[in-house]
Design a protein around this motif. Structure first.
Motif, PDB file in Angstrom:
ATOM      1  N   LYS A  18     -28.890 -38.556  33.118  1.00 42.62           N
ATOM      2  CA  LYS A  18     -28.787 -39.344  31.887  1.00 42.62           C
ATOM      3  C   LYS A  18     -28.452 -40.778  32.242  1.00 42.62           C
ATOM      4  O   LYS A  18     -27.443 -41.052  32.905  1.00 42.62           O
ATOM      5  N   ILE A  19     -29.289 -41.704  31.807  1.00 41.64           N
ATOM      6  CA  ILE A  19     -29.072 -43.119  32.051  1.00 41.64           C
ATOM      7  C   ILE A  19     -28.678 -43.773  30.732  1.00 41.64           C
ATOM      8  O   ILE A  19     -29.434 -43.766  29.757  1.00 41.64           O
ATOM      9  N   SER A  20     -27.461 -44.322  30.686  1.00 42.51           N
ATOM     10  CA  SER A  20     -26.971 -44.987  29.483  1.00 42.51           C
ATOM     11  C   SER A  20     -26.046 -46.123  29.901  1.00 42.51           C
ATOM     12  O   SER A  20     -25.597 -46.185  31.048  1.00 42.51           O
ATOM     13  N   LYS A  21     -25.762 -47.026  28.980  1.00 41.38           N
ATOM     14  CA  LYS A  21     -24.942 -48.193  29.309  1.00 41.38           C
ATOM     15  C   LYS A  21     -23.494 -47.799  29.583  1.00 41.38           C
ATOM     16  O   LYS A  21     -22.841 -48.406  30.427  1.00 41.38           O
ATOM     17  N   ARG A  22     -22.983 -46.811  28.856  1.00 46.55           N
ATOM     18  CA  ARG A  22     -21.665 -46.252  29.129  1.00 46.55           C
ATOM     19  C   ARG A  22     -21.844 -44.870  29.717  1.00 46.55           C
ATOM     20  O   ARG A  22     -22.815 -44.182  29.407  1.00 46.55           O
ATOM     21  N   LEU A  23     -20.888 -44.450  30.517  1.00 44.87           N
ATOM     22  CA  LEU A  23     -20.984 -43.111  31.103  1.00 44.87           C
ATOM     23  C   LEU A  23     -20.847 -42.048  30.020  1.00 44.87           C
ATOM     24  O   LEU A  23     -21.635 -41.104  29.950  1.00 44.87           O
ATOM     25  N   ASP A  24     -19.845 -42.181  29.174  1.00 44.12           N
ATOM     26  CA  ASP A  24     -19.556 -41.165  28.164  1.00 44.12           C
ATOM     27  C   ASP A  24     -19.888 -41.665  26.764  1.00 44.12           C
ATOM     28  O   ASP A  24     -19.857 -42.861  26.481  1.00 44.12           O
ATOM     29  N   ASP A  25     -20.169 -40.704  25.874  1.00 44.09           N
ATOM     30  CA  ASP A  25     -20.282 -40.988  24.447  1.00 44.09           C
ATOM     31  C   ASP A  25     -21.243 -42.144  24.171  1.00 44.09           C
ATOM     32  O   ASP A  25     -20.931 -43.079  23.440  1.00 44.09           O
ATOM     33  N   ASP A  26     -22.431 -42.061  24.745  1.00 42.00           N
ATOM     34  CA  ASP A  26     -23.413 -43.123  24.554  1.00 42.00           C
ATOM     35  C   ASP A  26     -24.810 -42.524  24.445  1.00 42.00           C
ATOM     36  O   ASP A  26     -25.068 -41.409  24.914  1.00 42.00           O
ATOM     37  N   ILE A  27     -25.695 -43.280  23.844  1.00 39.84           N
ATOM     38  CA  ILE A  27     -27.074 -42.853  23.659  1.00 39.84           C
ATOM     39  C   ILE A  27     -27.881 -43.159  24.913  1.00 39.84           C
ATOM     40  O   ILE A  27     -27.720 -44.201  25.539  1.00 39.84           O
ATOM     41  N   SER A  28     -28.766 -42.244  25.273  1.00 34.81           N
ATOM     42  CA  SER A  28     -29.557 -42.392  26.486  1.00 34.81           C
ATOM     43  C   SER A  28     -30.609 -43.483  26.350  1.00 34.81           C
ATOM     44  O   SER A  28     -31.213 -43.651  25.284  1.00 34.81           O
ATOM     45  N   ALA A  29     -30.831 -44.201  27.443  1.00 36.34           N
ATOM     46  CA  ALA A  29     -32.031 -45.040  27.563  1.00 36.34           C
ATOM     47  C   ALA A  29     -33.156 -44.168  28.124  1.00 36.34           C
ATOM     48  O   ALA A  29     -34.295 -44.212  27.655  1.00 36.34           O
ATOM     49  N   VAL A  30     -32.802 -43.356  29.131  1.00 37.05           N
ATOM     50  CA  VAL A  30     -33.731 -42.385  29.731  1.00 37.05           C
ATOM     51  C   VAL A  30     -32.944 -41.133  30.076  1.00 37.05           C
ATOM     52  O   VAL A  30     -31.811 -41.226  30.573  1.00 37.05           O
ATOM     53  N   LEU A  31     -33.523 -39.980  29.807  1.00 35.98           N
ATOM     54  CA  LEU A  31     -32.940 -38.730  30.279  1.00 35.98           C
ATOM     55  C   LEU A  31     -34.036 -37.925  30.964  1.00 35.98           C
ATOM     56  O   LEU A  31     -35.093 -37.677  30.371  1.00 35.98           O
ATOM     57  N   ALA A  32     -33.781 -37.560  32.218  1.00 40.04           N
ATOM     58  CA  ALA A  32     -34.749 -36.783  32.996  1.00 40.04           C
ATOM     59  C   ALA A  32     -34.228 -35.370  33.198  1.00 40.04           C
ATOM     60  O   ALA A  32     -33.062 -35.171  33.544  1.00 40.04           O
ATOM     61  N   ALA A  33     -35.093 -34.389  32.978  1.00 42.38           N
ATOM     62  CA  ALA A  33     -34.766 -32.978  33.217  1.00 42.38           C
ATOM     63  C   ALA A  33     -35.831 -32.401  34.142  1.00 42.38           C
ATOM     64  O   ALA A  33     -37.020 -32.425  33.820  1.00 42.38           O
ATOM     65  N   ILE A  34     -35.394 -31.915  35.288  1.00 39.84           N
ATOM     66  CA  ILE A  34     -36.326 -31.406  36.301  1.00 39.84           C
ATOM     67  C   ILE A  34     -35.925 -29.983  36.662  1.00 39.84           C
ATOM     68  O   ILE A  34     -34.831 -29.743  37.171  1.00 39.84           O
ATOM     69  N   PHE A  35     -36.808 -29.042  36.372  1.00 38.70           N
ATOM     70  CA  PHE A  35     -36.579 -27.634  36.701  1.00 38.70           C
ATOM     71  C   PHE A  35     -37.524 -27.291  37.851  1.00 38.70           C
ATOM     72  O   PHE A  35     -38.750 -27.334  37.705  1.00 38.70           O
ATOM     73  N   ILE A  36     -36.952 -26.962  38.994  1.00 34.49           N
ATOM     74  CA  ILE A  36     -37.764 -26.890  40.206  1.00 34.49           C
ATOM     75  C   ILE A  36     -37.363 -25.720  41.098  1.00 34.49           C
ATOM     76  O   ILE A  36     -36.191 -25.334  41.159  1.00 34.49           O
ATOM     77  N   GLU A  37     -38.356 -25.160  41.765  1.00 27.70           N
ATOM     78  CA  GLU A  37     -38.152 -24.141  42.787  1.00 27.70           C
ATOM     79  C   GLU A  37     -38.970 -24.538  44.009  1.00 27.70           C
ATOM     80  O   GLU A  37     -40.179 -24.762  43.915  1.00 27.70           O
ATOM     81  N   VAL A  38     -38.292 -24.655  45.132  1.00 28.99           N
ATOM     82  CA  VAL A  38     -38.946 -25.010  46.389  1.00 28.99           C
ATOM     83  C   VAL A  38     -38.759 -23.862  47.376  1.00 28.99           C
ATOM     84  O   VAL A  38     -37.633 -23.440  47.633  1.00 28.99           O
ATOM     85  N   GLU A  39     -39.877 -23.355  47.888  1.00 32.79           N
ATOM     86  CA  GLU A  39     -39.831 -22.247  48.845  1.00 32.79           C
ATOM     87  C   GLU A  39     -40.669 -22.612  50.055  1.00 32.79           C
ATOM     88  O   GLU A  39     -41.837 -22.990  49.924  1.00 32.79           O
TER      89      GLU A  39
END
Length: 486
Positions: free
Chosen positions: A375-396
């Motif tokens: 989560k990328i936001s101006k404040r660490l806590d209690d702030d609205i995201s500028a960008v949020l990335a979710a990556i679900f991955i399996e590497v074998e």
């Protein structure tokens, strides 16, 4: 049975609301109708915590027990207090003596200008109702939604950390059984309704009642936590003609675990379902803590975060990456769809007239499959995201076997980066292929510029988060080898 008025306990007094604007917030009610001035208005948006009050309600697990939670009175509609106990700072004093949490602030010289103090007192009170001897981490989390403009947090934290194990039994403990009985009596009342000046507020108790209400009045606005909807009233001065509250619908407030899934009712607050999800996906628990303060998470719901259809909502990208599903209900008809398919365009969804979100189905964690959240936001806590990335991955064997990548803040809806996925899936997990996936993101998204970030910044950040994920997983492999070798 006909609907009843809004009824609740204000400390130990049974209060009835039957001729009051359904759009009124708890803060307005307390200050303008009860003239209780201890609860302050600082922001009217749930950011500062000056309006913090505590709500006690019957436990869903055991109706002979109470749960206490802090909430923001400024963004909570008064009707949602039906069947509960509302406690404000005025109710804490024990006769001539201050309550333990109040006395601790005095002893630690923690009250400065005093404006924020009632909010800190109530957050600390709610915490001490859960644990008499909180540690620093618990205190910081409980107080994160309370701002002190005099910047004196050290003494406030010290005060909240003072154990209440040996403190004198407070009036809430003394009246515990009486309160339980009163709330159980209120629970037997029919569904509540509040009407005034052509506006109404309805609080159904069952899913059948809810479904019928939405068929009868299809233009109703659903409210659960109200942590976003209430802002339209407090900030934009909007008027909502028909509110339907979901917090008392039993079937929407369940959490069910199966062997493969966690099923969360759309009306369950974050603070209740987070522990279950955190067991499966620790990073998801960490991200939820950043969505909002404890007060916000005590009221805000998963169904609300999805239903709001914001392109910068934090939970949808994670749910999409996990392949979560959801059920929608209209009347007695229920259909199941992927969360990914729910969003169609900016603030538009598949939801049909009179339909509502019932449940969200989240797959449990599986060996070898990892969820990474950024989560990328101006404040660490209690702030609205500028960008949020979710990556679900399996590497074998250094090959990408499973991959779902979803972003928030990159388009008009939360959505998957399918071109980016194609650049990595079934290919070696190398930095060279990560570079190709970074380039593919430009085919998936054309971000916009707004007050939170420019389009170029968003794209660069999203590309860098792919590399960050790669480097973290490479380091994880190295650490695992070291541990196994040792």
């Amino acid at each position: 049975m006909p609907a009843s008025s809004i009824r609740f306990l204000l400390n130990n007094e049974i209060v009835t609301l039957d001729n009051i604007d359904p759009n009124i917030t708890l803060l307005q009610y307390l200050r303008e109708n009860r003239f209780d001035k201890g609860t302050k208005e600082g922001c009217a948006s749930g950011d500062c915590g000056a309006c913090t009050v505590v709500v006690a309600e019957l436990s869903l697990v055991n109706s002979s027990e109470l749960t206490y939670k802090s909430i923001n009175a400024c963004i909570t509609f008064a009707g949602s207090i039906h069947g509960k106990q509302l406690i404000t700072v005025e109710h804490l004093k024990q006769g001539a003596k201050l309550h333990h949490v109040q006395q601790s602030l005095v002893d630690n010289h923690a009250s400065q200008c005093g404006f924020c103090t009632p909010g800190f007192v109530m957050s600390s009170f709610a915490l001490h109702k859960k644990t008499h001897k909180p540690n620093r981490e618990e205190v910081v989390e409980a107080l994160a939604g309370n701002l002190c403009r005099c910047t004196g947090y050290r003494s406030i934290i010290d005060a909240a950390m003072e154990s209440s194990e040996n403190a004198e039994e407070d009036s809430f403990a003394q009246h515990y059984r009486q309160t339980v009985k009163q709330l159980n009596d209120l629970a037997q009342l029919p569904s509540a309704q509040l009407s005034c000046a052509g506006r109404d507020y309805f609080s159904p108790k069952s899913i059948d009642e809810l479904a019928q209400r939405l068929i009868d009045k299809p233009n109703s606005t659903l409210v659960a936590g109200g942590t976003d909807l209430a802002l339209s009233v407090t900030q934009n001065l909007a008027t909502i003609e028909r509110l339907v509250y979901l917090g008392n619908v039993v079937e929407l407030n369940n959490i069910v675990e199966t062997a493969d899934e966690v099923i969360i009712g759309s009306g369950v607050p974050y603070s209740q379902f987070t522990p279950v999800l955190e067991k499966n996906y620790p990073e998801l628990g960490e991200m939820i803590e950043r969505i909002g303060s404890m007060q916000v998470r005590n009221n805000g719901t998963l169904g609300g975060n999805i239903g709001n259809a914001s392109p910068i909502g934090d939970m949808p990208p994670a749910l999409i990456a996990l392949g979560a599903q959801m059920t929608l209900q209209c009347g007695d008809k229920v259909r199941k769809i992927a969360v990914e398919d729910y969003f169609t365009a900016y603030k538009q969804t598949l939801l049909e007239k009179s339909e509502f979100i019932k449940d969200i189905f989240i797959p449990k964690a599986q060996p070898g499959k990892i969820l990474k959240l950024y989560k990328i936001s101006k404040r660490l806590d209690d702030d609205i995201s500028a960008v949020l990335a979710a990556i679900f991955i399996e590497v074998e064997n250094n090959e990408v076997k499973t991959l779902r990548i979803s972003f928030g803040g990159m388009a008009g809806i939360p959505m998957r980066a399918k071109q980016c996925e194609a650049a990595l899936l079934a290919k070696p997990f190398t930095q060279e292929n990560i570079a190709a996936a970074q380039q593919a993101l430009t085919l998936d998204f054309k971000p916009m510029s707004d007050v939170r970030a420019s389009d170029s910044y968003r794209m660069k950040v999203a590309q860098n988060l792919l590399l960050k994920c790669y480097l973290e997983l490479q380091n994880r492999k190295i650490e695992t080898r070291v541990v196994n070798y040792a």
